[in-house]
Design an enzyme around this catalytic site. Structure first.
Site, PDB file in Angstrom:
ATOM      1  N   SER A 262      75.336  34.554 -10.810  1.00  0.00           N
ATOM      2  CA  SER A 262      74.985  33.537 -11.796  1.00  0.00           C
ATOM      3  C   SER A 262      76.003  33.514 -12.921  1.00  0.00           C
ATOM      4  CB  SER A 262      73.600  33.814 -12.369  1.00  0.00           C
ATOM      5  OG  SER A 262      73.701  34.856 -13.321  1.00  0.00           O
ATOM      6  N   LYS A 263      75.857  32.512 -13.776  1.00  0.00           N
ATOM      7  CA  LYS A 263      76.778  32.387 -14.901  1.00  0.00           C
ATOM      8  C   LYS A 263      76.684  33.603 -15.814  1.00  0.00           C
ATOM      9  CE  LYS A 263      76.661  27.432 -14.631  1.00  0.00           C
ATOM     10  NZ  LYS A 263      76.635  26.136 -15.256  1.00  0.00           N
ATOM     11  N   ARG A 264      75.497  34.156 -15.905  1.00  0.00           N
ATOM     12  CA  ARG A 264      75.280  35.292 -16.805  1.00  0.00           C
ATOM     13  C   ARG A 264      75.913  36.595 -16.277  1.00  0.00           C
ATOM     14  NH1 ARG A 264      70.089  35.073 -16.291  1.00  0.00           N
ATOM     15  NH2 ARG A 264      70.144  32.805 -16.195  1.00  0.00           N
ATOM     16  N   ASP A 265      75.952  36.721 -14.940  1.00  0.00           N
ATOM     17  CA  ASP A 265      76.448  37.971 -14.354  1.00  0.00           C
ATOM     18  C   ASP A 265      77.852  38.318 -14.827  1.00  0.00           C
ATOM     19  OD1 ASP A 265      74.153  38.426 -12.931  1.00  0.00           O
ATOM     20  OD2 ASP A 265      74.824  37.234 -11.217  1.00  0.00           O
TER      21      ASP A 265
END
Ligand code: GLU
Length: 512
Positions: A262-265
């Protein structure tokens, strides 16, 4: 004639998963001499983000996979416009066409009525709301209301949506080029909304209508769209259109394999997930991309293509041209692929070494200017680049690793000092200080000779003496060949640094 499209929604920066989808579409189109379209799916204005479209185009161009046609080009194939918001007027009549043919219907339910349905289904143990072949029977729509009332409601401007009418007992079968035959029972599919109450199409309607009108032959997209495909296939049949072929790409997984990347990873694990830097228009937050982190586009492409596609042998290095020749959908796997940042760095290091030294001169010139560092001519900069090249993994490392060529060290590697500061090594450095003062010709060979003399005089092995000298000159415990560094710095600067270092150590340490 192959015609494919990359159809992102401009809801933010392009994630590398999206970039891989674009890459595969590009490669497939080029392999077959076909056309690669960029279509911006921006019908959902609530999720529209300023600057996202420009970002997507810039990212594709930076990677060298610029679409043949899109909102940023001339309409060479006469299938535009390529922004769905500019095609709004087109969609309604197609939804109405399905109503007339009995494959869709008007639904007039108010938000309260929909909520009541949700509650009713919840009471029956259903977690999600299903507006489908069962529940539609007791809702307010053109299947349950008398025709005259339907006419009246529409004439008076009551809000309505158009929903697909999924039959209860049919099967939808389609072939996915990566996953093979897929069969879904229609009872599993809800009566999805095609046209919203504001007259705008949903993703499903706009996507199918546009793929048809634009003559798309192959839909290559992420696995997350696979659940929508049975509905799309049903819609093609309902319209009486030939469906394109479908290929759903495997997921890109987190490095630990636990779920989708994900974008957060990226943030949490310290690697970029966007090709270019993104500045959030609302918060002003800046997120770095591969470009800013010092990646070459050819490295990113080579890394990305192998997250899903594999060649017929065990080669790993692929230029875009080779990929165009060799790419095929048959060689895409269906299992999710783990993201591996060290592999991305490995590719980048490889491609940095392939590039001519002069390619990196502008990067160094920029840093020199910004930091007001010591300047060199182009030839010397090339030598510096050559010396650093074997060591850098990212182009930004030329600056981080090589700053000492341009400015004297601000701090010294303490570990090396602790370990190597001894009577003999101190004497070795003092010897160099004296010898260098009188050294006439300052070049690699002569410098090398002074080092050898010093070693001999104090009975030292290079491994005992050179690390300290390196720290004195560069501040660091490791780096390129010392005589080469010294030759570039010049006699005056080298002596200055040596003296500075001796003064520093003597000031912080007890005399030996
Ligand atoms: N707009 C969709 C997206 O954002 C397109 C999916 C598709 O390719 O059909 O990915």
């Amino acid at each position: 004639m192959v015609r494919v499209r990359f159809a992102p929604s401009p809801t933010g920066p392009l994630h590398i998963g999206g970039l891989r989808t674009a890459l595969y579409n590009y490669l497939f189109a080029k392999h077959h001499g076909g056309t690669f379209i960029l279509r911006i799916e921006d019908t959902d204005r609530t999720r529209y983000v300023e600057g996202a479209e420009a970002y997507i185009i810039e990212a594709l161009q930076w990677c060298g996979i610029d679409p043949d046609v899109g909102p940023h080009t001339k309409d060479k194939i006469n299938a535009g416009p390529y922004r769905q918001s500019e095609r709004k007027h087109l969609y309604k009549k197609y939804a109405e066409q399905l109503v007339e043919a009995g494959f869709a219907y008007y639904a007039f339910d108010t938000p309260e009525e929909i909520e009541a349905l949700r509650q009713r289904l919840k009471a029956q143990g259903s977690k999600t709301i299903h507006y489908n072949y069962m529940s539609r029977e007791y809702m307010k729509n053109s299947l349950t209301l008398p025709a005259s009332e339907v006419q009246e409601r529409i004439a008076r401007g009551d809000p309505y949506v158009i929903r697909i009418k999924m039959p209860p007992k049919e099967t939808i079968r389609f072939y996915d080029e990566i996953r093979g035959w897929i069969t879904v029972h229609t009872s599993q599919i809800d009566d999805k909304i095609l046209l919203k109450s504001d007259g705008m199409p949903t993703y499903h309607l706009a996507n199918v209508v546009d793929d048809h009108l634009m003559g798309i032959t192959h839909v290559i997209r992420g696995e997350e769209w696979l659940p929508s495909t049975p509905l799309h296939v049903f819609m093609y049949q309902a319209f009486g259109w030939e469906a394109p072929r479908f290929a759903h790409l495997p997921l890109i997984l987190r490095p630990d394999g636990k779920g989708k990347l994900s974008k957060r990873d990226g943030d949490q694990m310290g690697f970029p997930v966007f090709p270019l830097q993104w500045k959030d228009p609302k918060s002003g937050e800046i997120i770095k991309g591969y470009r800013e982190e010092g990646f070459l586009p050819e490295a990113l492409i080579n890394f990305l293509v192998l997250l899903g596609w594999h060649p017929s042998d065990n080669r790993e290095i692929f230029s875009l041209d080779t990929l165009i020749k060799e790419f095929s959908i048959e060689r895409i796997g269906k299992a999710g692929v783990r993201f591996n940042y060290s592999k991305a760095l490995w590719f980048n290091q490889y491609y940095i070494r392939q590039r001519p030294n002069k390619d990196f001169i502008p990067l160094l010139r920029k840093a020199i200017k910004e930091n007001q560092w010591r300047d060199y001519d182009d030839n010397t900069l090339e030598t510096i680049i050559q010396l650093l090249k074997e060591r850098v993994k990212r182009t930004t490392d030329f600056i981080e690793e090589g700053a000492f060529f341009f400015t004297s060290p601000k701090e010294y590697d303490e570990k090396t000092i602790q370990k190597q500061w001894k009577q003999e090594t101190q004497a070795f450095l003092q010897f160099l200080e004296q010898t260098w003062e009188t050294l006439e010709q300052w070049d690699v060979e002569n410098i090398q000779n002074t080092l050898q003399q010093g070693l001999k005089q104090w009975g030292l092995k290079p491994g005992k003496a050179f690390p300290l000298l390196r720290v004195a000159i560069t501040g660091k415990g490791a780096g390129p060949s010392l005589p080469n560094i010294l030759a570039i710095l010049g006699k005056e600067e080298s002596l200055k640094r040596l003296k500075q270092f001796l003064a520093y150590v003597q000031s912080v340490k007890q005399p030996l």
